[in-house]
Design a protein around this motif. Structure first.
Motif, short mmCIF file in Angstrom:
data_model
loop_
_atom_site.label_atom_id
_atom_site.label_comp_id
_atom_site.label_asym_id
_atom_site.label_seq_id
_atom_site.Cartn_x
_atom_site.Cartn_y
_atom_site.Cartn_z
N TYR A 37 0.95 -1.19 -0.26
CA TYR A 37 0.10 -0.19 -0.04
C TYR A 37 0.43 1.18 0.18
CZ TYR A 37 -3.20 3.48 1.08
OH TYR A 37 -4.44 4.29 1.27
N PRO A 38 2.11 1.06 0.84
CA PRO A 38 2.49 2.67 0.81
C PRO A 38 3.01 3.09 -0.55
CG PRO A 38 3.41 1.50 2.79
CD PRO A 38 2.49 0.82 1.34
N LEU A 39 3.42 2.14 -1.20
CA LEU A 39 3.57 2.25 -3.17
C LEU A 39 2.36 3.13 -3.91
CD1 LEU A 39 5.75 -0.55 -3.89
CD2 LEU A 39 6.30 2.02 -4.04
N ASP A 40 0.92 3.24 -3.45
CA ASP A 40 -0.17 3.02 -3.59
C ASP A 40 -0.32 5.24 -3.54
OD1 ASP A 40 -2.19 2.95 -5.12
OD2 ASP A 40 -3.34 3.95 -3.21
N VAL A 41 0.04 5.51 -2.11
CA VAL A 41 0.36 6.67 -1.77
C VAL A 41 1.16 7.64 -2.12
CG1 VAL A 41 0.88 8.39 0.31
CG2 VAL A 41 -0.78 6.08 0.32
N VAL A 42 2.47 6.96 -2.47
CA VAL A 42 3.38 7.79 -3.27
C VAL A 42 2.83 7.89 -5.13
CG1 VAL A 42 5.97 8.09 -4.05
CG2 VAL A 42 5.07 6.95 -2.10
N LYS A 43 2.51 6.56 -5.35
CA LYS A 43 1.81 6.93 -6.75
C LYS A 43 0.96 8.39 -7.00
CE LYS A 43 -1.92 5.34 -8.37
NZ LYS A 43 -3.31 4.95 -7.84
N THR A 44 0.12 8.38 -5.74
CA THR A 44 -1.01 9.34 -5.89
C THR A 44 -0.32 10.75 -5.40
OG1 THR A 44 -2.60 7.50 -5.27
CG2 THR A 44 -3.35 10.01 -4.88
N ARG A 45 0.09 10.17 -4.84
CA ARG A 45 1.43 12.12 -4.66
C ARG A 45 1.81 12.47 -5.74
NH1 ARG A 45 1.92 13.63 0.54
NH2 ARG A 45 0.95 12.92 1.71
N GLN A 46 2.44 11.58 -6.43
CA GLN A 46 2.76 12.39 -8.17
C GLN A 46 2.18 12.48 -9.41
OE1 GLN A 46 5.91 8.82 -8.06
NE2 GLN A 46 7.00 10.06 -8.74
N GLN A 47 0.58 11.43 -9.47
CA GLN A 47 -0.37 12.10 -10.07
C GLN A 47 -0.92 13.16 -10.02
OE1 GLN A 47 -2.86 8.06 -10.74
NE2 GLN A 47 -1.39 7.45 -10.88
N THR A 100 12.34 11.14 -3.67
CA THR A 100 12.24 11.86 -2.97
C THR A 100 11.22 12.48 -2.74
OG1 THR A 100 13.78 12.97 -4.80
CG2 THR A 100 12.38 14.34 -3.62
N VAL A 101 9.56 12.07 -3.07
CA VAL A 101 8.53 11.66 -2.43
C VAL A 101 8.77 10.65 -0.84
CG1 VAL A 101 5.93 11.37 -2.98
CG2 VAL A 101 7.52 12.62 -5.02
N PHE A 102 8.97 9.11 -1.06
CA PHE A 102 8.97 9.35 -0.31
C PHE A 102 9.02 9.72 0.69
CE2 PHE A 102 10.20 4.80 1.96
CZ PHE A 102 8.68 4.03 1.82
N LYS A 103 10.44 10.05 0.70
CA LYS A 103 11.66 10.86 1.61
C LYS A 103 10.60 11.62 2.30
CE LYS A 103 16.48 8.95 0.80
NZ LYS A 103 17.55 9.30 -0.12
N ASN A 104 10.06 12.61 1.87
CA ASN A 104 9.43 13.71 2.19
C ASN A 104 8.46 13.39 2.76
OD1 ASN A 104 11.16 15.35 0.51
ND2 ASN A 104 9.86 15.54 -1.06
N ILE A 105 7.73 12.48 2.47
CA ILE A 105 6.39 12.52 3.17
C ILE A 105 6.83 11.95 4.54
CG2 ILE A 105 4.37 10.27 3.08
CD1 ILE A 105 4.46 10.11 0.42
N ILE A 106 7.88 10.51 4.66
CA ILE A 106 8.50 10.24 5.87
C ILE A 106 8.82 11.58 6.78
CG2 ILE A 106 9.98 8.81 6.94
CD1 ILE A 106 9.48 6.64 5.06
N LYS A 107 9.85 12.38 6.38
CA LYS A 107 9.98 13.05 6.90
C LYS A 107 9.30 14.65 7.29
CE LYS A 107 13.61 16.65 6.06
NZ LYS A 107 15.21 17.39 5.35
N GLN A 108 8.48 15.12 6.56
CA GLN A 108 7.92 16.05 7.17
C GLN A 108 6.62 15.91 7.56
OE1 GLN A 108 7.02 17.87 3.01
NE2 GLN A 108 9.26 18.04 2.80
N GLU A 109 5.89 14.55 7.16
CA GLU A 109 4.20 14.04 7.63
C GLU A 109 4.58 12.67 8.65
OE1 GLU A 109 1.78 14.11 3.89
OE2 GLU A 109 2.82 14.70 3.23
#
Length: 293
Positions: A32-42, A54-63
């Motif tokens: 599932y985590p890959l689906d969250v990253v995919k949606t953010r990019q889309q 980068t999106v994956f790292k930003n999610i973990i770091k910021q949220e």
């Protein structure tokens, strides 16, 4: 005189439905985590979108890491009926097109069977997809207390029909993915060496499902990009005009935003799905006995 062996009958709908449900939940929890990253990019409309890592790292770091599972309740509630319906409908349409196994399955029949299964599936998943997109989007997630609050607000603003916002692109997304998935599985299984024993069957199913997931994802990603945006922004556009607009305004590559995390989920995910479904189907066939074995 050569002795002929009757082919096993297709499993009844309830058995393929159950196998698909178990397979779907298994695949979701793993990927599932890959689906969250995919949606953010889309949903990123910029000309230079951030890459998957980068999106994956930003999610973990910021949220926080928990964000990678934000919105999972909607797909969790959806995944069992969604995957169940995918394989159940594929089995039902396959039985229909082959006259309950009397006619030989062909490449073209396997593809159209998958397309019809995807079309059937889309009617069930659209409301759940709408909730998931609203919960996954960083800009709108704070507007909702949870999945049921998304449902409540959408119904209050637009009525029950509002839950089917994005139905048309969802239809095409599932039509093309399932056609590519089940159609290619048929061909790949024909090409692979004959399996020797249960381990060989598992390897063949994993390989065929993974390749099928990859091919289905390549075909349907542009429709997924359109679906995500139309469900979030409610522009009222139709799918194919929206495809051309995005390509014109952002470049053709924009139609494949989120492809990396999507394919990293759905390629092995397709393998997991087929592996679990085939394993459970084997158990069900043994329980039912002739003429299903």
């Amino acid at each position: 005189m050569a002795e002929t062996t009757a082919k096993p009958l297709p499993l009844p709908f309830i058995y393929t439905f159950t196998a698909g449900a178990v397979a779907g939940v298994t695949e979701l929890m793993l990927l599932y985590p890959l689906d969250v990253v995919k949606t953010r990019q889309q949903l990123d409309t910029s000309k230079n979108p951030a890459g998957m890592v980068t999106v994956f790292k930003n999610i973990i770091k910021q949220e926080g890491p928990a964000t990678l599972y934000r919105g999972i309740m909607a797909p969790m509630m959806m995944e069992a009926p969604k995957r169940a319906l995918k394989f159940g409908a594929n089995g039902w349409w396959g039985s229909l097109f082959t006259d309950n196994g009397k006619k030989k399955m062909t490449q073209s029949l396997a593809t159209i069977t998958g397309c019809c299964a995807g079309a059937t599936e889309s009617f069930v998943v659209t409301p759940f997809e709408l909730v998931k997109i609203r919960m996954q989007d960083k800009a709108s997630a704070h507007l909702y207390k949870g999945p049921m609050d998304v449902v409540k607000q959408v119904v209050q603003q637009k009525g029950l029909i509002g839950l089917y916002q994005g139905m048309e692109p969802t239809f095409w997304r599932h039509w093309w993915w399932n056609g590519g998935y089940f159609g290619s599985i048929y061909t790949i299984k024909e090409i692979l060496p004959k399996a020797k024993g249960k381990n060989g069957e598992m390897i063949n199913n994993l390989a065929a499902g993974t390749c099928g997931g990859f091919i289905g994802t390549v075909i349907n990603t542009p429709f997924d990009v359109v679906k995500s945006r139309l469900q979030l922004h409610a522009t009222g556009e139709w799918t194919y005009p929206a495809l051309f607009r995005i390509a014109r305004e952002e470049g053709v590559a924009a139609l494949y935003k989120g492809f990396a995390p999507k394919v990293l989920r759905l390629a092995p995910g397709g393998g997991v799905l087929l592996l679990v479904v085939e394993a459970l189907s084997g158990v069900f066939r043994k329980q039912l006995g002739p003429p299903y074995i």
